[in-house]
Motif scaffolding. Structure first.
Motif, PDB file in Angstrom:
ATOM      1  N   ILE A 139       3.205   6.494   4.317  1.00 59.24           N
ATOM      2  CA  ILE A 139       2.904   7.881   3.953  1.00 59.24           C
ATOM      3  C   ILE A 139       1.954   7.913   2.765  1.00 59.24           C
ATOM      4  O   ILE A 139       1.036   8.742   2.711  1.00 59.24           O
ATOM      5  CB  ILE A 139       4.214   8.644   3.683  1.00 59.24           C
ATOM      6  N   PHE A 140       2.145   7.005   1.821  1.00 62.84           N
ATOM      7  CA  PHE A 140       1.180   6.881   0.723  1.00 62.84           C
ATOM      8  C   PHE A 140      -0.217   6.619   1.274  1.00 62.84           C
ATOM      9  O   PHE A 140      -1.212   7.212   0.827  1.00 62.84           O
ATOM     10  CB  PHE A 140       1.593   5.753  -0.220  1.00 62.84           C
TER      11      PHE A 140
ATOM     12  N   TYR B  70       9.533   6.692  -5.256  1.00 60.90           N
ATOM     13  CA  TYR B  70       9.123   5.394  -5.810  1.00 60.90           C
ATOM     14  C   TYR B  70       9.912   5.080  -7.086  1.00 60.90           C
ATOM     15  O   TYR B  70      10.276   3.918  -7.337  1.00 60.90           O
ATOM     16  CB  TYR B  70       7.624   5.378  -6.101  1.00 60.90           C
ATOM     17  N   HIS B  71      10.192   6.101  -7.891  1.00 61.68           N
ATOM     18  CA  HIS B  71      11.013   5.882  -9.090  1.00 61.68           C
ATOM     19  C   HIS B  71      12.429   5.434  -8.700  1.00 61.68           C
ATOM     20  O   HIS B  71      13.001   4.540  -9.336  1.00 61.68           O
ATOM     21  CB  HIS B  71      11.077   7.161  -9.927  1.00 61.68           C
TER      22      HIS B  71
ATOM     23  N   ASP C  90       1.782   1.173  -9.851  1.00 67.16           N
ATOM     24  CA  ASP C  90       0.373   1.448  -9.566  1.00 67.16           C
ATOM     25  C   ASP C  90       0.219   2.634  -8.634  1.00 67.16           C
ATOM     26  O   ASP C  90      -0.643   3.501  -8.840  1.00 67.16           O
ATOM     27  CB  ASP C  90      -0.300   0.208  -8.965  1.00 67.16           C
ATOM     28  N   LYS C  91       1.071   2.704  -7.619  1.00 69.45           N
ATOM     29  CA  LYS C  91       1.013   3.829  -6.680  1.00 69.45           C
ATOM     30  C   LYS C  91       1.432   5.129  -7.366  1.00 69.45           C
ATOM     31  O   LYS C  91       0.857   6.194  -7.109  1.00 69.45           O
ATOM     32  CB  LYS C  91       1.890   3.564  -5.459  1.00 69.45           C
ATOM     33  N   VAL C  92       2.433   5.046  -8.232  1.00 73.10           N
ATOM     34  CA  VAL C  92       2.888   6.241  -8.952  1.00 73.10           C
ATOM     35  C   VAL C  92       1.758   6.798  -9.813  1.00 73.10           C
ATOM     36  O   VAL C  92       1.538   8.023  -9.859  1.00 73.10           O
ATOM     37  CB  VAL C  92       4.128   5.918  -9.813  1.00 73.10           C
ATOM     38  N   GLU C  93       1.026   5.935 -10.480  1.00 73.19           N
ATOM     39  CA  GLU C  93      -0.081   6.404 -11.318  1.00 73.19           C
ATOM     40  C   GLU C  93      -1.177   7.061 -10.485  1.00 73.19           C
ATOM     41  O   GLU C  93      -1.751   8.072 -10.890  1.00 73.19           O
ATOM     42  CB  GLU C  93      -0.659   5.233 -12.124  1.00 73.19           C
ATOM     43  N   VAL C  94      -1.450   6.517  -9.324  1.00 79.41           N
ATOM     44  CA  VAL C  94      -2.444   7.122  -8.423  1.00 79.41           C
ATOM     45  C   VAL C  94      -1.964   8.492  -7.955  1.00 79.41           C
ATOM     46  O   VAL C  94      -2.723   9.467  -7.958  1.00 79.41           O
ATOM     47  CB  VAL C  94      -2.721   6.199  -7.215  1.00 79.41           C
TER      48      VAL C  94
END
Length: 437
Positions: free
Chosen positions: A142-143, A258-259, A266-270
């Motif tokens: 989904i990301f 994700y948390h 890295d994905k969370v920051e994006v």
């Protein structure tokens, strides 16, 4: 009908529309015989309340049609059927090199609900660890879908993605698109409409509208579904508040998941960077002060499409407006869509000359939009208005059953049900409303 009977009725609809062999649920028999993208997301939420394995199968069945580049189509053709046009042989997803080799799909998409659907399933599920393993297997897919949107559908890097076909909006024949159709002169294609054999033609898009729809697909097919070429050539290029609100909400849900899973910083920051840009652009570009609501932006002609629809209120669901603008939205909702002679919430402004209370997305109430707006109103603590919306939604189902859409006019309540019968997302989201903690 009491709550227990409604719940059992909703389960019966979902179970009867479920394809056990392929693991997906049709929206309704005859009219929609395949798997639709955002339908399946809402359907999975309903299943989560009583059959978590079906909820998981629904999502994974949809993801089985995902393209290598992350794109998730609006229809997955798992099965054969001659009751729907245009089918797989018309759409020709094989024209794009990233499309699946073993399954046929369309080459257009629908509102990207799966991010927030995963979070809803997690919140509903009793066995959190089991669902977290399911999420762990699927969240990166989904990301990647979101990544595809921002890479290929956000030409100005502003956090707002465009759609190039009205079917991608989910609100197929909305009056929003009328001005665009006027600029087009499509051929008169030869085809056999299948939808009007199941539903009164007066409730469906016109043949001329269908010619426009097919013309947009022909442009896409002529360029092998290449987003860049379509963006250069398509007369339809729109930033839709519903589509983008759902994408923004799904970003938020992926961050939360994700948390919970841990790692993936890295994905969370994006995701956070997409969120920040999206919210800023929503406020700067899609809010119309005169209307007091979010509107569509015609990217091809660089202007707002200044009408209020039920989609205009869905940014509440994604937490986009500040308190002042949320108040304006609530005021607009009550003033135009919830006056003393109307149930909430018509799909198009009832005070507009283009409002048609019986015709698909040109006026009728839809259960899924009511569900999104209800969640949004609660998020901003408009509890009384949210409760009214919830009860009026349930009243339609209680009176008429699980139809596709309903007349918003109170004096037409006795004959308010239109479209497909035993409609899956109407059943699924009724289950969610009735089982709410």
């Amino acid at each position: 009908m009491d709550k227990t009977n409604l719940i059992e009725g909703a389960k019966k609809v979902l179970n009867s529309n479920f394809n056990e062999e392929k693991g997906f649920t049709i929206p309704c028999e005859g009219l929609y015989p395949f798997q639709w993208h955002w339908d399946s997301g809402f359907i999975a939420i309903g299943y989560a309340h009583y059959d978590i394995e079906k909820a998981k199968r629904e999502v994974e069945s949809l993801l089985s049609g995902q393209w290598e580049n992350g794109f998730i189509p609006h229809i997955i053709f798992h099965n054969e059927s001659d009751t729907y046009f245009p089918g797989p042989d018309y759409h020709r997803s094989d024209l794009h090199p990233s499309s699946p080799k073993t399954i046929k799909t369309t080459g257009i998409t629908q509102p990207p609900v799966l991010g927030f659907v995963l979070k809803e399933i997690y919140d509903i599920a009793r066995d959190k660890q089991d669902v977290l393993e399911f999420i762990r297997r699927n969240i990166d897919k989904i990301f990647k879908n979101h990544e595809h949107f921002y890479k290929y559908r956000d030409p100005h890097d502003e956090g707002l993605v465009y759609i190039y076909h009205n079917w991608e909006s989910g609100t197929d024949n909305s009056p929003i698109w009328d001005e665009i159709w006027k600029t087009m002169d499509p051929p008169k294609y030869k085809y056999e409409r299948k939808d009007t054999t199941h539903v009164d033609a007066s409730q469906r898009p016109t043949n001329r509208e269908y010619d426009c729809y097919l013309h947009l697909l022909e442009i896409a097919k002529a360029h092998n579904y290449d987003d860049a070429k379509i963006a250069d050539l398509s007369p339809f290029l729109v930033q839709d508040p519903l589509f983008n609100a759902i994408l923004t909400k799904s970003n938020e849900a992926l961050i939360e998941l994700y948390h919970i899973l841990g790692g993936n910083e890295d994905k969370v920051e994006v995701l956070k960077s997409w969120q920040n840009k999206a919210k800023d652009s929503f406020e700067a570009k899609l809010f119309n002060e005169e209307l007091g609501s979010y509107v569509y932006y015609d990217l091809r002609n660089q202007k707002q499409i200044a009408f209020t629809t039920s989609s205009s209120f869905t940014p509440l669901f994604a937490g986009i407006p500040n308190t002042g603008r949320a108040n304006k939205l609530a005021h607009r909702l009550l003033k135009n869509f919830g006056s003393e002679d109307l149930f909430l919430c018509a799909s198009f402004d009832p005070k507009s000359e283009q409002f048609n209370p019986k015709k698909y997305w040109r006026g009728p109430v839809w259960i899924n939009l009511n569900w999104l707006i209800y969640k949004g109103l609660k998020r901003y603590k408009y509890y009384e208005l949210a409760e009214r919306l919830k009860q009026e939604t349930i009243n339609y189902i209680e009176k008429h059953g699980f139809y596709e859409y309903f007349d918003a006019r109170k004096d037409q309540f006795e004959n308010a049900a239109y479209g497909g019968k035993n409609f899956s997302w109407s059943a699924a989201l009724t289950l969610d409303l009735l089982n709410e903690k």
